[in-house]
Scaffold this motif. Structure first.
Motif, short mmCIF file in Angstrom:
data_model
loop_
_atom_site.label_atom_id
_atom_site.label_comp_id
_atom_site.label_asym_id
_atom_site.label_seq_id
_atom_site.Cartn_x
_atom_site.Cartn_y
_atom_site.Cartn_z
N GLU A 1 66.89 -49.70 -32.50
CA GLU A 1 67.55 -49.65 -31.19
C GLU A 1 67.68 -51.06 -30.60
N SER B 1 58.27 -44.39 -35.32
CA SER B 1 58.88 -44.68 -34.02
C SER B 1 59.01 -46.19 -33.81
N PHE C 1 62.50 -47.93 -32.81
CA PHE C 1 62.54 -48.85 -31.66
C PHE C 1 63.20 -50.17 -32.08
N SER D 1 66.13 -40.91 -31.77
CA SER D 1 66.12 -41.95 -30.74
C SER D 1 67.52 -41.99 -30.15
#
Ligand SMILES: [Zn+2]
Ligand SMILES: [Zn+2]
Length: 168
Positions: free
Chosen positions: A43, A36, A40, A12
């Motif tokens: 992040e 993922s 996410f 990522s």
């Protein structure tokens, strides 16, 4: 993607496979598998951490994927979310200059994460919180939150740290 000319991670924006790879020699050539949804949320945490700063504070990965053997070797929980099934859904992180509880509160703000607070940093995973959403490691043992404490990490943390103090 030309890795050399890019500052963007291969998992990522801010995360690289080498950071989340199982560190055991057997797994060196194995695929790194990370949820993922977890990436996410990490992040999103970085967005909060870096808001108002004119620099990026790196999130240091202490443990990402672990194979069963590696998880046993380091004394991880047998059904640990660090073990890819099929994706690893847990990560242990720290950020220099941010205390574990502060980092935990940022993770809570992002939401949808189970959070374990330790001296070395925090564990976060995207497993459904049943029954515990939070835990605090005391002498390396996780003490889990219950239904009521699931509502506030800060409340739970204060209760736990108070209790630890009383036992001393
Ligand atoms: Zn391994
Ligand atoms: Zn962990």
């Amino acid at each position: 993607m030309d890795r050399k000319n890019s500052h963007i991670g291969d998992l990522s924006t801010h995360f690289w496979k080498f950071e989340l790879r199982c560190p055991c020699p057997k797994c060196r050539r194995k695929l790194v598998r990370v949820s993922s949804l977890l990436l996410f949320k990490l992040e999103m945490m970085i967005t909060i951490i870096d808001s108002g700063l004119d620099f990026h504070r790196p999130v240091i990965v202490l443990s990402g994927n672990r194979c069963e053997e590696e998880n046993r070797r380091i004394g991880g929980f047998p059904g640990s979310k660090h073990i890819p099934d099929p994706d690893g859904e847990a990560v242990d992180i720290k950020v220099n200059g941010i205390t574990p509880i502060k980092l935990g509160l940022i993770a809570e703000e992002v939401g949808g994460l189970r959070i374990g607070i330790a001296k070395w940093g925090i564990h976060v995973d995207v497993k459904t919180p049943s029954p515990s959403k939070f835990w605090v490691y005391i002498n390396n043992k996780p003490i889990y939150s219950a239904k009521i404490e699931n509502k506030s990490l800060l409340n739970f943390y204060r209760i736990m740290m108070g209790k630890e103090g009383e036992n001393r």
